[in-house]
Design a protein around this motif. Structure first.
Motif, mmCIF file in Angstrom:
data_model
loop_
_atom_site.group_PDB
_atom_site.id
_atom_site.type_symbol
_atom_site.label_atom_id
_atom_site.label_comp_id
_atom_site.label_asym_id
_atom_site.label_seq_id
_atom_site.Cartn_x
_atom_site.Cartn_y
_atom_site.Cartn_z
ATOM 1 N N ALA A 45 -26.665 48.091 -59.458
ATOM 2 C CA ALA A 45 -27.414 47.913 -58.219
ATOM 3 C C ALA A 45 -27.158 46.548 -57.607
ATOM 4 O O ALA A 45 -27.321 46.357 -56.404
ATOM 5 C CB ALA A 45 -28.913 48.089 -58.481
ATOM 6 N N LEU A 46 -26.757 45.582 -58.438
ATOM 7 C CA LEU A 46 -26.482 44.243 -57.953
ATOM 8 C C LEU A 46 -25.038 44.071 -57.508
ATOM 9 O O LEU A 46 -24.708 43.085 -56.857
ATOM 10 C CB LEU A 46 -26.816 43.223 -59.046
ATOM 11 C CG LEU A 46 -28.299 43.157 -59.422
ATOM 12 C CD1 LEU A 46 -28.470 42.425 -60.740
ATOM 13 C CD2 LEU A 46 -29.097 42.502 -58.330
ATOM 14 N N ARG A 94 -23.273 32.719 -51.224
ATOM 15 C CA ARG A 94 -22.142 32.162 -51.976
ATOM 16 C C ARG A 94 -22.074 32.791 -53.367
ATOM 17 O O ARG A 94 -20.989 33.164 -53.837
ATOM 18 C CB ARG A 94 -22.298 30.638 -52.087
ATOM 19 C CG ARG A 94 -21.208 29.935 -52.886
ATOM 20 C CD ARG A 94 -19.855 30.079 -52.247
ATOM 21 N NE ARG A 94 -18.835 29.299 -52.943
ATOM 22 C CZ ARG A 94 -17.538 29.539 -52.867
ATOM 23 N NH1 ARG A 94 -17.089 30.539 -52.112
ATOM 24 N NH2 ARG A 94 -16.678 28.787 -53.504
ATOM 25 N N LEU A 95 -23.217 32.919 -54.017
ATOM 26 C CA LEU A 95 -23.249 33.545 -55.339
ATOM 27 C C LEU A 95 -22.778 34.995 -55.262
ATOM 28 O O LEU A 95 -22.027 35.462 -56.117
ATOM 29 C CB LEU A 95 -24.664 33.485 -55.912
ATOM 30 C CG LEU A 95 -25.089 32.139 -56.505
ATOM 31 C CD1 LEU A 95 -26.594 32.112 -56.730
ATOM 32 C CD2 LEU A 95 -24.347 31.874 -57.820
ATOM 33 N N ALA A 96 -23.238 35.705 -54.235
ATOM 34 C CA ALA A 96 -22.830 37.106 -54.091
ATOM 35 C C ALA A 96 -21.315 37.215 -53.948
ATOM 36 O O ALA A 96 -20.677 38.080 -54.566
ATOM 37 C CB ALA A 96 -23.529 37.724 -52.885
ATOM 38 N N THR A 121 -28.641 40.533 -54.413
ATOM 39 C CA THR A 121 -28.540 39.236 -55.088
ATOM 40 C C THR A 121 -29.754 38.380 -54.783
ATOM 41 O O THR A 121 -30.313 37.732 -55.667
ATOM 42 C CB THR A 121 -27.259 38.501 -54.647
ATOM 43 O OG1 THR A 121 -26.124 39.299 -54.971
ATOM 44 C CG2 THR A 121 -27.141 37.151 -55.315
ATOM 45 N N ARG A 122 -30.193 38.381 -53.522
ATOM 46 C CA ARG A 122 -31.364 37.587 -53.179
ATOM 47 C C ARG A 122 -32.611 38.129 -53.870
ATOM 48 O O ARG A 122 -33.478 37.360 -54.303
ATOM 49 C CB ARG A 122 -31.576 37.568 -51.657
ATOM 50 C CG ARG A 122 -32.615 36.531 -51.265
ATOM 51 C CD ARG A 122 -32.890 36.477 -49.793
ATOM 52 N NE ARG A 122 -33.944 35.498 -49.540
ATOM 53 C CZ ARG A 122 -34.740 35.521 -48.496
ATOM 54 N NH1 ARG A 122 -34.608 36.467 -47.584
ATOM 55 N NH2 ARG A 122 -35.673 34.619 -48.335
ATOM 56 N N ASP A 123 -32.713 39.445 -54.008
ATOM 57 C CA ASP A 123 -33.854 40.007 -54.740
ATOM 58 C C ASP A 123 -33.867 39.509 -56.185
ATOM 59 O O ASP A 123 -34.920 39.154 -56.727
ATOM 60 C CB ASP A 123 -33.800 41.534 -54.720
ATOM 61 C CG ASP A 123 -34.273 42.113 -53.399
ATOM 62 O OD1 ASP A 123 -34.885 41.371 -52.601
ATOM 63 O OD2 ASP A 123 -34.042 43.310 -53.159
ATOM 64 N N LEU A 124 -32.694 39.497 -56.823
ATOM 65 C CA LEU A 124 -32.612 39.010 -58.201
ATOM 66 C C LEU A 124 -32.961 37.528 -58.271
ATOM 67 O O LEU A 124 -33.755 37.098 -59.119
ATOM 68 C CB LEU A 124 -31.211 39.251 -58.760
ATOM 69 C CG LEU A 124 -30.940 38.654 -60.153
ATOM 70 C CD1 LEU A 124 -31.847 39.291 -61.198
ATOM 71 C CD2 LEU A 124 -29.475 38.825 -60.541
#
Length: 348
Positions: free
Chosen positions: A127-128, A51-53, A63-66
């Motif tokens: 990269a994000l 959802r954030l992505a 996004t999950r890595d961040l």
């Protein structure tokens, strides 16, 4: 990670230096979250990574890595461990990093980031985003980053070789084959620290790499202990190593690979194992739930920043790779610098 049946204390460890080095990456991750609107969006309520992505126009995997890096650093909380996991701000981040909060101090992050703003910071932000790292998707990292990455691999390989030499369970090895230990650094460090009965060491590299690797062995004073052999690392052992290795070393450190690539390399390494041999896969692994192991999570995010399409590797993912390639994994041996060696052998 599962605790090893043995525990070791390293007389010298790079953890303090690693922590200070990671502080720079960690601050960039925090500033990127602020700059891209992550904390502002979480101020509206809990959100999943997908959802954030979608809301922020970011790449889902990156996004999950961040998010998980910020989770491990203590800036976020997470409910659940699967793809439906929900992320929420901590009390501290909600108070100081949500622009709608009366205690907002995000300007400090942006002010501290401003003097550093340049190609490195742009790469992390890009990269994000869905656009990929500065439009450089599929291209190698910038030369300076590639050189730094190679140097870190060499230094860490030496530390890991010294550490492996101290494990009592390796004292009876007959032959150690190094298929990827950052040149000859890991094998030479292991050979130099061995006491008593000495295993035989062989570093196998493609022909084009032999002059450099031989020079490293000579410089380390290990020419009488470490053989350098030409051979396809993806084939069967050459005649002089026909029996295979009692231990085969494969370093995945700072080499983010897709699952298919990792499994291909594990299958290649498996071919070099003696019947009762053990494969040592060295890497910075995040815990399977991606909640801890700050070095692995932050380095995984940094890998995306320098152009790699894949980020952090978890212990669970590497164990699944082992099973898929006919290997039975066992324990994780802790190594200096936050790394570990996952040990596996041929499945029955």
């Amino acid at each position: 990670m599962p605790a090893s049946s043995l525990t070791m204390r390293w007389p010298l460890s790079p953890e303090p230096l690693l922590k200070d080095a990671l502080d720079l990456w960690s601050s960039r991750a925090l500033a990127a979250g602020q700059h891209l609107g992550l904390f502002a969006e979480l101020g509206k309520g809990p959100r999943t990574a997908s959802r954030l992505a979608a809301l922020l126009g970011l790449a889902p995997d990156a996004t999950r890595d961040l998010l998980d890096a910020l989770l491990a650093l203590g800036w976020l909380q997470r409910e659940g461990d699967d793809a439906d996991a929900v992320y929420v701000s901590t009390r501290t981040s909600a108070h100081f990093l949500d622009p709608r909060s009366p205690g907002f101090m995000g300007e400090l992050l942006m002010a501290a980031r401003q003097p550093l703003t340049g190609p490195d910071d742009a790469l992390l932000d890009d990269a994000l985003r869905l656009a990929g790292p500065s439009g450089r998707s599929g291209l190698p990292p910038p030369p300076a980053w590639a050189a730094a990455q190679a140097l870190v691999r060499e230094r860490m390989a030496s530390l890991h070789g010294e550490a492996l030499a101290q494990w009592p369970s390796w004292a009876a090895l007959g032959q150690v084959i190094d298929l990827d230990g950052a040149g000859a650094h890991l094998a030479c460090a292991w050979a130099a620290r061995c006491k008593g009965r000495q295993p035989g060491f062989a570093v196998v590299r493609p022909a084009a790499q032999l002059p450099l690797v031989q020079a490293q062995v000579q410089a380390a004073g290990q020419a009488s202990r470490v053989r350098v052999l030409a051979g396809p690392v993806d084939g069967l052992p050459p005649g002089s190593l026909a029996g295979g290795g009692d231990a085969v070393v494969l370093s995945l450190l700072l080499q983010p690979l897709a699952a298919a690539e990792r499994r291909a390399r594990l299958a290649q390494a498996r071919a070099w194992l003696a019947p009762q041999g053990r494969l040592l896969m060295v890497d910075l692994l995040a815990d399977t739930a991606r909640r801890e192991q700050v070095p692995a999570l932050v380095f995984g995010l940094a890998a995306r920043m320098i152009g790699h399409p894949h980020g952090v590797l978890t212990e669970g993912e590497l164990r699944a790779d082992c099973q898929a390639t006919g290997l039975r994994d066992a324990e994780c041996l802790p190594l200096p610098g936050g790394a570990c060696a996952l040990v596996a052998e041929r499945a029955a």
